[in-house]
Design a protein around this motif. Structure first.
Motif, mmCIF file in Angstrom:
data_model
loop_
_atom_site.group_PDB
_atom_site.id
_atom_site.type_symbol
_atom_site.label_atom_id
_atom_site.label_comp_id
_atom_site.label_asym_id
_atom_site.label_seq_id
_atom_site.Cartn_x
_atom_site.Cartn_y
_atom_site.Cartn_z
ATOM 1 N N UNK A 284 0.835 -1.204 0.000
ATOM 2 C CA UNK A 284 0.000 0.000 0.000
ATOM 3 C C UNK A 284 0.867 1.250 0.000
ATOM 4 N N UNK A 285 1.954 1.230 0.769
ATOM 5 C CA UNK A 285 2.875 2.362 0.762
ATOM 6 C C UNK A 285 3.478 2.565 -0.629
ATOM 7 N N UNK A 286 3.868 1.466 -1.269
ATOM 8 C CA UNK A 286 4.499 1.578 -2.586
ATOM 9 C C UNK A 286 3.536 2.179 -3.605
ATOM 10 N N UNK A 288 0.973 4.082 -2.933
ATOM 11 C CA UNK A 288 0.718 5.474 -2.556
ATOM 12 C C UNK A 288 1.871 6.382 -2.993
ATOM 13 N N UNK A 289 3.094 5.874 -2.872
ATOM 14 C CA UNK A 289 4.249 6.663 -3.301
ATOM 15 C C UNK A 289 4.218 6.938 -4.804
ATOM 16 N N UNK A 290 3.603 6.027 -5.563
ATOM 17 C CA UNK A 290 3.436 6.228 -7.001
ATOM 18 C C UNK A 290 2.282 7.176 -7.320
ATOM 19 N N UNK A 291 1.498 7.503 -6.305
ATOM 20 C CA UNK A 291 0.338 8.346 -6.524
ATOM 21 C C UNK A 291 -0.877 7.585 -7.021
ATOM 22 N N UNK A 292 -0.838 6.272 -6.942
ATOM 23 C CA UNK A 292 -1.920 5.450 -7.459
ATOM 24 C C UNK A 292 -3.050 5.243 -6.450
ATOM 25 N N UNK A 293 -2.748 5.371 -5.160
ATOM 26 C CA UNK A 293 -3.745 5.183 -4.109
ATOM 27 C C UNK A 293 -3.563 6.248 -3.044
ATOM 28 N N UNK A 294 -4.640 6.545 -2.335
ATOM 29 C CA UNK A 294 -4.561 7.404 -1.162
ATOM 30 C C UNK A 294 -4.252 6.502 0.044
ATOM 31 N N UNK A 295 -3.082 6.678 0.654
ATOM 32 C CA UNK A 295 -2.613 5.748 1.681
ATOM 33 C C UNK A 295 -3.565 5.657 2.857
ATOM 34 N N UNK A 296 -4.001 6.789 3.382
ATOM 35 C CA UNK A 296 -4.861 6.754 4.563
ATOM 36 C C UNK A 296 -6.194 6.075 4.267
ATOM 37 N N UNK A 297 -6.742 6.339 3.097
ATOM 38 C CA UNK A 297 -8.031 5.738 2.759
ATOM 39 C C UNK A 297 -7.924 4.225 2.581
#
Length: 326
Positions: A284-286, A288-297
């Motif tokens: 999930x972190x990876x 999110x770092x790509x901007x593909x997912x919102x980490x908190x959500x």
């Protein structure tokens, strides 16, 4: 068309929370803490952003950081100053987990759970004593029955140091009964056992093995951890742990095994725990770092799904981050 029944009526902002079926709380979470006897400064864990190995002298401060978020329980993992074939530092009175357990229980109100396993302490990285012939013959790995007395030693040493709960994770047959007998014989009848009752051999453990320096030096753990294909066998494993006196039943990993979490919840009235493991956290972190997912959500949604499947307790590297948002 009959639209008498309109589920959308209960999805509006004012009522949505009132009818929500599943809720997360900081008290649902257990935060893993890695303590490293070989360092005198915090060492970031590259594959697990936001987490560190902390030296013994900073263990109390690290736990206090957890408590500030509202999370009340921690799971301690130790990296010892030396390793050997038997993992003897795992039950040493002055071992890393024993020392920090004494400090944490003396100086904080945290509920302290300790990991009872040998993989971080053996020079071969397996979860117990090796059978004759290993590692030359990699089809032979851990001697189950020779390992049981060793994990009895580990569990009692943790209890003597003040652990509130012990959590055997090695997937040795008979481990819960052996630990229960040892704790009772040593006067620790009130220390509960949270068994890793259904622990699968999983590719999702990779970052943890880096964090805890516990990767096997040869072979793998498929001879003692469960086949990911097996659902019915998980119930057999859980049955055995219940018979042997387990107080809490854990499923590991969590997200790829929500069906197992649900099965355990439906078939047993024991508290159910699930381990949201390092690989689940790292992916999930990876993304999110790509901007593909919102980490908190996605972190919140993942933990909600684990709770909805039936887990009462969630061991997760997102504990502090999500607790602060609740």
């Amino acid at each position: 068309m009959d639209l008498t029944n309109r589920p959308r009526r209960l999805r509006g902002d004012g009522v949505r929370g009132l009818v929500s079926e599943t809720h997360l709380s900081p008290r649902d979470f257990i935060a893993p803490v890695f303590v490293d006897a070989t360092t005198d400064e915090r060492v970031p864990i590259e594959s697990m952003p936001g987490h560190e190995r902390v030296p013994i002298d900073e263990a109390v401060a690290r736990v206090e950081e957890v408590l500030e978020t509202g999370v009340e329980a921690v799971m301690l993992f130790g990296i010892p100053e030396s390793k050997d074939e038997r993992g003897s530092r795992a039950w040493a009175a002055d071992g890393v987990v024993q020392e920090v357990t004494r400090r944490i229980t003396d100086e904080t109100d945290a509920y302290v759970i300790t990991d009872v396993c040998l993989c971080e302490y053996t020079d071969h990285g397996h979860c117990g004593m090796l059978e004759d012939g290993a590692p030359e013959h990699c089809d032979q790995t851990v001697d189950n029955d020779a390992t049981l007395p060793l994990i009895q030693n580990v569990a009692t040493s943790h209890a003597r140091a003040g652990a509130d709960m012990v959590a055997p994770s090695g997937m040795m047959d008979g481990m819960v009964g052996a630990i229960r007998d040892a704790l009772d014989d040593d006067g620790h009848t009130n220390v509960p056992v949270m068994s890793y009752a259904a622990k699968f051999e999983s590719a999702f453990y990779g970052p943890f093995r880096d964090a805890a320096d516990g990767a096997p030096s040869f072979g793998n753990r498929r001879h003692y951890q469960m086949d990911p294909a097996n659902r019915r066998e998980a119930m057999r494993e859980v049955d055995l742990d219940v018979e042997q006196g387990a107080d809490v039943l854990m499923v590991k990993p969590a997200l790829p095994y929500l069906d197992i979490v649900s099965d355990v919840r439906q078939n047993y009235d024991h508290p159910v725990a699930a381990y949201n493991v390092s690989g689940e956290y790292a992916m999930l972190h990876a993304a999110a770092e790509k901007g593909w997912l919102d980490l908190d959500e996605v972190a919140h949604e993942s933990l909600l799904s684990i709770k909805r499947a039936g887990a009462d307790l969630i061991l997760t590297y997102f504990a502090e981050r999500i607790a602060e948002q609740l």
